[in-house]
Design a protein around this motif. Sequence first.
Motif, PDB file in Angstrom:
ATOM      1  N   UNK A 163      20.341  31.210  20.514  1.00 29.92           N
ATOM      2  CA  UNK A 163      19.825  30.407  18.469  1.00 29.92           C
ATOM      3  C   UNK A 163      18.954  29.577  19.736  1.00 29.92           C
ATOM      4  N   UNK A 164      17.720  29.196  19.577  1.00 27.54           N
ATOM      5  CA  UNK A 164      16.895  28.299  20.152  1.00 27.54           C
ATOM      6  C   UNK A 164      16.045  28.273  18.644  1.00 27.54           C
ATOM      7  N   UNK A 165      15.815  27.415  18.019  1.00 23.05           N
ATOM      8  CA  UNK A 165      14.962  26.278  16.454  1.00 23.05           C
ATOM      9  C   UNK A 165      14.261  25.312  17.341  1.00 23.05           C
ATOM     10  N   UNK A 220      16.942  17.449  19.259  1.00 19.29           N
ATOM     11  CA  UNK A 220      18.140  17.372  19.809  1.00 19.29           C
ATOM     12  C   UNK A 220      18.332  17.614  21.021  1.00 19.29           C
ATOM     13  N   UNK A 221      17.632  19.298  21.550  1.00 19.35           N
ATOM     14  CA  UNK A 221      18.337  19.763  22.662  1.00 19.35           C
ATOM     15  C   UNK A 221      17.614  19.321  24.328  1.00 19.35           C
ATOM     16  N   UNK A 269      26.281  21.047  18.516  1.00 20.27           N
ATOM     17  CA  UNK A 269      27.014  22.741  18.934  1.00 20.27           C
ATOM     18  C   UNK A 269      25.945  23.888  19.184  1.00 20.27           C
ATOM     19  N   UNK A 270      24.916  23.923  18.705  1.00 19.48           N
ATOM     20  CA  UNK A 270      23.604  24.363  18.473  1.00 19.48           C
ATOM     21  C   UNK A 270      23.534  23.961  19.886  1.00 19.48           C
ATOM     22  N   UNK A 271      23.382  22.646  19.926  1.00 20.92           N
ATOM     23  CA  UNK A 271      22.189  22.276  21.176  1.00 20.92           C
ATOM     24  C   UNK A 271      22.879  22.334  22.463  1.00 20.92           C
ATOM     25  N   UNK A 272      24.505  22.039  22.390  1.00 20.71           N
ATOM     26  CA  UNK A 272      25.030  22.320  23.659  1.00 20.71           C
ATOM     27  C   UNK A 272      24.523  23.938  23.390  1.00 20.71           C
ATOM     28  N   UNK A 294      36.378  36.094  19.271  1.00 22.72           N
ATOM     29  CA  UNK A 294      35.353  37.378  19.539  1.00 22.72           C
ATOM     30  C   UNK A 294      34.556  37.145  19.780  1.00 22.72           C
ATOM     31  N   UNK A 295      33.505  36.187  18.898  1.00 25.07           N
ATOM     32  CA  UNK A 295      32.196  35.061  18.991  1.00 25.07           C
ATOM     33  C   UNK A 295      32.530  34.309  20.164  1.00 25.07           C
ATOM     34  N   UNK A 296      33.268  33.299  20.245  1.00 25.75           N
ATOM     35  CA  UNK A 296      33.268  33.016  22.118  1.00 25.75           C
ATOM     36  C   UNK A 296      33.232  33.392  23.201  1.00 25.75           C
ATOM     37  N   UNK A 297      33.451  34.696  22.631  1.00 26.55           N
ATOM     38  CA  UNK A 297      33.396  35.491  24.516  1.00 26.55           C
ATOM     39  C   UNK A 297      32.192  35.694  25.138  1.00 26.55           C
ATOM     40  N   UNK A 298      30.889  35.673  24.280  1.00 30.15           N
ATOM     41  CA  UNK A 298      29.484  34.915  24.622  1.00 30.15           C
ATOM     42  C   UNK A 298      28.878  33.915  24.263  1.00 30.15           C
ATOM     43  N   UNK A 299      29.823  32.745  24.813  1.00 24.36           N
ATOM     44  CA  UNK A 299      30.009  31.293  25.215  1.00 24.36           C
ATOM     45  C   UNK A 299      29.923  31.291  26.407  1.00 24.36           C
TER      46      UNK A 299
END
Length: 321
Positions: free
Chosen positions: A1-3, A9-10, A115-118, A224-229
Amino acid sequence: MELSWLNWLYEAVAHVIAWIHAGYSTFIPPDNGLNWALTIITLTVLMRLLIFPLFMKQMRSSRKMQELAPKVAELRKKYKSDKQRMNQEVMKLYQDAGANPLGGCLPIVAQFPIFISMFTVLRAIAEDQAKYGMTQQMVDSARSAHVFGAPIPATFFTSAEHITALGADPVVTKIVLGIFVAVSSATTFLTVRQSVTRSMAQMPDNPMAQQQKILMYISPLFAVFSLNFALGLILYWVTTNLWTLGQQHWFYSRHPMPVVDAKGNVVQPEPKPGLLSRFLPGKSAAKEPADEPVADEPTPKVIRQQPTRQPRSKRTGSKKS
């Protein structure tokens, strides 16, 4: 998810990562997994220190709600037959006093962009893209770094071929990621449980209490979602959860919940002794002199009363006259 509107900030997060990594590279090999693990942990600690004022603001709001506990109890008795009216009056009381029941969301909202930036920066590293000011050398260093045998940019669903290309064993990588995901889920649950338990004890008639309980029990599903991290992002999340647990425990022990005595008065209990008190005996000894003057006060009073009763001649003389 890239904004795109968060590109600044990235770039900021990527530059901070590069700066921390360069600092650790002075005594740890740059491609070492320990170097990158410490880089992510240090970034997390710096971020949490940055939003510490928000945490204190949240806790001040929490203390205001504690001070309003007697008035809330009165409203509960007054409108016990009309729950909707009771909730309205309680919320109005909090608003007038400047206490925000949702103040606990401030630190979470503040760290969400980080978190999104990381997530975005680590995804760029996983895709072998030197973006947001990162050099190709830095990307290659991160891709070759392993933590307990698992590559920093790998996820649980990364293909075996890709993991092998990163120089790691696919089976070992999935085991390590599974353990980190389980730890992430457990620390998320404990963090939410600690906050929700305090909130429910502090405000039993909170209209959002049921939603908070639901949130507490579904928080482990975060796994369940952090498996994609990527592993680096999970390490960031575990670190911030452990920081939050320690931070909340420190504040709650310093400011315990008020209790109601037998007469119905709200009493603020004494803070629990912290860990430093075990190693700094001076703090506990400092409390002892405060008790000495209280024991000495009755002695001079008794001594001073005796001379006033001795001159009886004056009293008899006054009667004869």
